[in-house]
Design a protein around this motif. Structure first.
Motif, short mmCIF file in Angstrom:
data_model
loop_
_atom_site.label_atom_id
_atom_site.label_comp_id
_atom_site.label_asym_id
_atom_site.label_seq_id
_atom_site.Cartn_x
_atom_site.Cartn_y
_atom_site.Cartn_z
N SER A 15 0.79 -1.23 0.00
CA SER A 15 0.00 0.00 0.00
C SER A 15 0.82 1.28 0.00
O SER A 15 0.35 2.33 0.39
CB SER A 15 -0.98 0.02 1.18
OG SER A 15 -0.32 0.26 2.40
N GLU A 16 2.07 1.18 -0.41
CA GLU A 16 2.88 2.38 -0.58
C GLU A 16 3.92 2.11 -1.66
O GLU A 16 4.24 0.96 -1.93
CB GLU A 16 3.52 2.83 0.72
CG GLU A 16 4.53 1.89 1.30
CD GLU A 16 5.12 2.45 2.61
OE1 GLU A 16 6.10 3.21 2.53
OE2 GLU A 16 4.60 2.11 3.66
N PRO A 17 4.45 3.18 -2.28
CA PRO A 17 5.42 2.96 -3.35
C PRO A 17 6.68 2.27 -2.83
O PRO A 17 7.16 2.54 -1.74
CB PRO A 17 5.73 4.36 -3.87
CG PRO A 17 5.17 5.31 -2.88
CD PRO A 17 4.18 4.59 -2.05
N HIS A 18 7.16 1.35 -3.65
CA HIS A 18 8.34 0.57 -3.29
C HIS A 18 9.14 0.26 -4.55
O HIS A 18 8.67 0.47 -5.66
CB HIS A 18 7.95 -0.71 -2.57
CG HIS A 18 7.09 -1.58 -3.42
ND1 HIS A 18 5.73 -1.39 -3.56
CD2 HIS A 18 7.39 -2.63 -4.22
CE1 HIS A 18 5.24 -2.29 -4.39
NE2 HIS A 18 6.23 -3.06 -4.81
N ILE A 19 10.33 -0.23 -4.36
CA ILE A 19 11.17 -0.60 -5.50
C ILE A 19 10.58 -1.85 -6.14
O ILE A 19 10.30 -2.84 -5.47
CB ILE A 19 12.63 -0.80 -5.05
CG1 ILE A 19 13.18 0.54 -4.55
CG2 ILE A 19 13.48 -1.36 -6.19
CD1 ILE A 19 14.53 0.47 -3.92
N ARG A 20 10.33 -1.75 -7.43
CA ARG A 20 9.68 -2.84 -8.18
C ARG A 20 10.38 -4.17 -7.94
O ARG A 20 11.60 -4.26 -8.02
CB ARG A 20 9.66 -2.52 -9.67
CG ARG A 20 8.86 -3.51 -10.50
CD ARG A 20 8.72 -3.07 -11.94
NE ARG A 20 7.99 -1.80 -12.07
CZ ARG A 20 6.67 -1.67 -11.97
NH1 ARG A 20 5.93 -2.71 -11.73
NH2 ARG A 20 6.11 -0.49 -12.12
N SER A 25 10.52 -0.05 0.60
CA SER A 25 9.68 1.09 0.24
C SER A 25 10.50 2.34 -0.04
O SER A 25 11.64 2.49 0.42
CB SER A 25 8.68 1.38 1.37
OG SER A 25 9.33 1.96 2.48
N VAL A 26 9.89 3.22 -0.81
CA VAL A 26 10.49 4.52 -1.11
C VAL A 26 10.74 5.27 0.20
O VAL A 26 11.80 5.87 0.39
CB VAL A 26 9.57 5.32 -2.06
CG1 VAL A 26 9.98 6.78 -2.14
CG2 VAL A 26 9.54 4.67 -3.44
N ARG A 27 9.77 5.22 1.10
CA ARG A 27 9.89 5.90 2.38
C ARG A 27 11.07 5.35 3.19
O ARG A 27 11.79 6.09 3.84
CB ARG A 27 8.58 5.74 3.16
CG ARG A 27 8.44 6.60 4.37
CD ARG A 27 7.03 6.48 4.95
NE ARG A 27 6.64 5.10 5.14
CZ ARG A 27 6.95 4.37 6.22
NH1 ARG A 27 7.66 4.89 7.18
NH2 ARG A 27 6.54 3.13 6.31
N GLN A 28 11.28 4.05 3.14
CA GLN A 28 12.39 3.42 3.84
C GLN A 28 13.73 3.89 3.28
O GLN A 28 14.65 4.21 4.04
CB GLN A 28 12.26 1.90 3.73
CG GLN A 28 13.29 1.10 4.47
CD GLN A 28 13.04 -0.40 4.32
OE1 GLN A 28 12.21 -0.84 3.52
NE2 GLN A 28 13.77 -1.16 5.09
N VAL A 29 13.84 3.93 1.96
CA VAL A 29 15.08 4.41 1.34
C VAL A 29 15.34 5.86 1.73
O VAL A 29 16.46 6.23 2.10
CB VAL A 29 15.01 4.25 -0.20
CG1 VAL A 29 16.18 4.96 -0.88
CG2 VAL A 29 14.98 2.78 -0.58
N TYR A 60 11.65 9.73 -6.61
CA TYR A 60 10.20 9.53 -6.51
C TYR A 60 9.68 10.22 -5.25
O TYR A 60 8.65 10.90 -5.28
CB TYR A 60 9.86 8.04 -6.48
CG TYR A 60 8.38 7.79 -6.57
CD1 TYR A 60 7.78 7.58 -7.81
CD2 TYR A 60 7.58 7.81 -5.44
CE1 TYR A 60 6.41 7.38 -7.89
CE2 TYR A 60 6.22 7.62 -5.52
CZ TYR A 60 5.64 7.42 -6.75
OH TYR A 60 4.28 7.23 -6.84
N TYR A 61 10.37 10.05 -4.14
CA TYR A 61 9.95 10.68 -2.88
C TYR A 61 9.81 12.19 -3.05
O TYR A 61 8.81 12.77 -2.63
CB TYR A 61 10.97 10.36 -1.78
CG TYR A 61 10.54 10.87 -0.43
CD1 TYR A 61 9.86 10.04 0.46
CD2 TYR A 61 10.80 12.18 -0.03
CE1 TYR A 61 9.45 10.50 1.70
CE2 TYR A 61 10.39 12.65 1.21
CZ TYR A 61 9.71 11.80 2.07
OH TYR A 61 9.30 12.26 3.29
#
Length: 97
Positions: A15-20, A25-29, A60-61
């Motif tokens: 339910s959140e953007p992540h590396i394909r 997740s984008v948020r984690q990075v 992306y973030y």
């Protein structure tokens, strides 16, 4: 691909953007690189990613601030709901420990 997706960023998991193709997740990075000060190369090594994946996640973030704010708000709300659902003995408050 839907609007907001790219070759390297997806939304089909978590339910959140992540590396394909990964559960990173984008948020984690973003948190690792920009909040904790880890290098993109170190993050890539830790999660077996291409460095380009890390940079795409960071881009992306920053390119989708409203979406990322919404993701963070949803996560904060979920954590607050979970904390409230815990049945603690009377007088136990983890915030004062």
């Amino acid at each position: 691909m839907s609007e907001g997706e790219s070759r390297r960023i997806a939304h089909e998991l978590m339910s959140e953007p992540h590396i394909r193709g990964r559960r990173v997740s984008v948020r984690q990075v973003y948190a690792l690189v920009e909040e904790r000060g880890e290098s993109p190369e170190a993050v890539a090594d830790r999660y077996d990613l291409d460095v380009a994946d890390v940079y795409h996640a960071l881009a992306y973030y920053h390119d989708h601030p409203r979406e990322m704010r919404d993701v963070e708000d949803e996560r904060d709300d979920a954590i607050a709901d979970f904390r409230e659902s815990i049945d603690r003995p009377e007088g136990v408050d983890p915030d004062t420990a």
